[in-house]
Design a protein around this motif. Structure first.
Motif, mmCIF file in Angstrom:
data_model
loop_
_atom_site.group_PDB
_atom_site.id
_atom_site.type_symbol
_atom_site.label_atom_id
_atom_site.label_comp_id
_atom_site.label_asym_id
_atom_site.label_seq_id
_atom_site.Cartn_x
_atom_site.Cartn_y
_atom_site.Cartn_z
ATOM 1 N N GLU A 101 0.906 8.588 5.623
ATOM 2 C CA GLU A 101 0.540 7.436 5.241
ATOM 3 C C GLU A 101 -0.291 7.368 4.023
ATOM 4 O O GLU A 101 -0.559 6.593 3.250
ATOM 5 N N LEU A 102 -0.815 8.704 3.620
ATOM 6 C CA LEU A 102 -1.472 8.984 2.507
ATOM 7 C C LEU A 102 -0.668 8.469 1.093
ATOM 8 O O LEU A 102 -1.271 8.122 0.232
ATOM 9 N N ALA A 103 0.631 8.396 1.275
ATOM 10 C CA ALA A 103 1.383 8.207 0.138
ATOM 11 C C ALA A 103 1.416 6.842 -0.285
ATOM 12 O O ALA A 103 1.834 6.441 -1.383
ATOM 13 N N ASN A 104 0.813 5.886 0.557
ATOM 14 C CA ASN A 104 0.434 4.523 0.248
ATOM 15 C C ASN A 104 -0.856 4.023 -0.256
ATOM 16 O O ASN A 104 -1.148 2.950 -0.733
ATOM 17 N N GLU A 105 -1.679 5.200 -0.643
ATOM 18 C CA GLU A 105 -3.024 5.176 -1.104
ATOM 19 C C GLU A 105 -2.804 4.990 -2.507
ATOM 20 O O GLU A 105 -1.994 5.933 -3.349
ATOM 21 N N PRO A 106 -3.188 4.079 -3.365
ATOM 22 C CA PRO A 106 -2.765 3.795 -4.556
ATOM 23 C C PRO A 106 -2.728 4.827 -5.487
ATOM 24 O O PRO A 106 -2.061 4.840 -6.416
ATOM 25 N N THR A 164 -2.168 17.875 -2.127
ATOM 26 C CA THR A 164 -2.593 16.741 -0.630
ATOM 27 C C THR A 164 -1.550 17.082 0.200
ATOM 28 O O THR A 164 -0.388 16.873 0.041
ATOM 29 N N ASN A 165 -2.000 16.970 1.587
ATOM 30 C CA ASN A 165 -1.158 17.506 2.647
ATOM 31 C C ASN A 165 -0.397 16.028 3.149
ATOM 32 O O ASN A 165 -1.133 15.347 4.237
#
Length: 488
Positions: free
Chosen positions: A424-429, A417-418
């Motif tokens: 902000e994707l790092a905060n997607e559970p 995953t890029n």
């Protein structure tokens, strides 16, 4: 030495009116909002008040409040989440003439002492013994934790308790032996026979500096009792589950003086015959250790339920745990980190990094911001931040607070995953669960080595690079360790 209000404001400036940094925790019958890194201190204060039978009223007890100081200038320490007012109706603020000491009532009950306050005969319904025990609370480094408003000379603010130390000083955690009424490991654990196994640590033998000897594991099938002295009639500190790692510091006949935390400090005595050197092969595959050989590590993910995990997070909403735990466990499953050691490591890391048990973005603090947001991360080659704007772009996110271009890039490659293109994707559970597990997987060797030696500081440093949140990490680890290891 007592710190001034202005000194405390500077030391805790990152928390001023910052609700993001506050957590809701239980305080006796009440719930209070305080700075997230301070919960251990308020737990200790509550323990002392409870030990003295002091009743806390919810209607006139309060903590975080973004306001100016009473009859003064500048923000109140309540604005920083480091002050608490307790029972202000019977501990009123008094601006008296001149300087004098606090007036205590000598009445035997709280109700009678409160009547003395209402008649102007006393300043507080608290007792000198209770206040002395509060002021005796210290950190593991011997730093005093609380200041009391009743000790002010020119006014009396007996409702008021404030932290009297810096965040760094508090981060080494509270010394439980200085807290009246605080049981071993700061929580009530359950003995192997199902009976409560709780003891006031003030009665324990003094902790001594001793030389580290040898690492052993417990082989008693039903658990091994840790006692305060070398006697079968001595107080039981706790029951050690089979496979628990201990450091044997010295021998006293059939007894062994042991250290449970790898810090060369004595925790109590056990029968030596129920220990076996950690490098000795067990004859039974059912034996358990904090880091047994890979071939016999047991999968305990099914035991990490929202109910059991909630015990590790005493101030966290259960709804947060229920919503996010499946993503954390899925990440651990994907990384093949399913045994006790690594499950405890993952959950305790969340407690240290993001106590609310949800993926979040790092807030501004003195550690990351001087003038503009996250400018202290700019140009940090150790984080891989080589381009302008990398500081705020690659700030901490997720359950583990992934930080820096280097880490975002490395984890992106692993989870396909890029994160670099969209941090902000790092905060997607679901992704945050994978990120946490894969970050631990990268550090797995160092973590297992540290945990096998009960070196919690080294285990925390393997993830954080330092000791930030160590007190919360150790507290969480110990709260759940018995539950997972005994059940297996």
């Amino acid at each position: 030495m007592t710190k001034t209000t202005e000194e405390l404001r500077q030391l805790w400036s990152a928390f001023r009116c910052n609700e993001h940094e506050m957590v809701l925790m239980r305080f006796g019958p009440d719930k209070i909002r305080v700075a997230g890194s301070t919960t251990g201190a308020w737990d200790a204060l509550a323990a002392v008040l409870t030990a003295h039978g002091y009743e806390i009223r919810t209607q006139d007890t309060d903590s975080f409040n973004c306001r100016e100081i009473t009859n003064g200038s500048g923000p109140s320490l309540h604005s920083f989440g480091i002050a608490l007012d307790i029972n202000w109706k019977t501990n009123p603020y008094i601006d008296h003439t001149g300087k004098r000491k606090v007036r205590f009532s000598n009445k035997p009950t709280q109700e009678a002492r409160a009547r003395d306050v209402s008649m102007g005969l006393a300043d507080t319904d608290m007792t000198p013994e209770m206040i002395a025990d509060v002021e005796a609370i210290k950190t593991n480094d011997g730093v005093k934790v609380f200041a009391w408003g009743g000790g002010f000379e020119t006014v009396k603010d007996c409702m008021h308790f404030e932290l009297d130390l810096s965040p760094a000083e508090l981060d080494v955690a509270i010394d439980p032996s200085t807290v009246k009424g605080w049981a071993a490991l700061e929580v009530s654990t359950e003995a192997m026979d199902g009976t409560p196994d709780v003891r006031d640590l003030r009665n324990a033998s003094p902790r001594r500096d001793v030389s580290l000897k040898e690492i052993y594991t417990v082989i008693a099938r039903s658990g091994l009792r840790l006692r305060s002295s070398a006697s079968a009639t001595a107080d039981v500190v706790r029951t050690l589950s089979p496979g628990t790692g201990v450091n044997v510091l010295s021998r006293d006949g059939p007894w062994a003086l042991v250290d449970l935390e790898g810090d060369n400090q004595a925790d109590g005595f056990v029968f030596f015959s129920y220990l076996r050197q950690a490098n000795t092969q067990f004859s039974s595959p059912s034996s358990f250790a904090i880091d047994p050989p890979a071939a016999v590590r047991r999968d305990v993910l099914n035991l990490a339920t929202a109910e059991t995990v909630a015990k590790m997070f005493p101030v966290t909403p259960r709804s947060n745990i229920s919503a996010n735990l499946p993503f954390v466990l899925a990440g651990l499953r994907a990384a093949a980190l399913t045994d006790v050691a690594m499950v405890l490591m993952a959950l305790s890391t969340i407690r240290a990094e993001t106590e609310g048990f949800r993926p979040i973005s790092e807030g501004r603090s003195r550690f990351n911001t001087r003038f503009s947001e996250f400018d202290l991360y700019e140009g940090r080659r150790d984080l891989g931040n080589t381009e302008s704007g990398d500081g705020p772009r690659f700030k901490g996110r997720g359950y583990v607070q992934l930080t820096g271009r280097h880490n975002y890039t490395r984890i992106s490659d692993i989870i396909a995953t890029n994160l670099v293109a969209d941090p902000e994707l790092a905060n997607e559970p679901s992704l945050a669960g994978l990120i946490l597990a894969q970050f631990l997987k990268i550090k797995e060797g160092a973590i297992r080595h540290a945990l096998s030696a009960r070196d919690f500081g080294a285990a925390r440093s393997a993830v954080n690079g330092g000791s930030h949140g160590l007190g919360r990490f150790v507290d969480a680890f110990k709260r759940e360790e018995i539950a997972l290891s005994v059940t297996t």
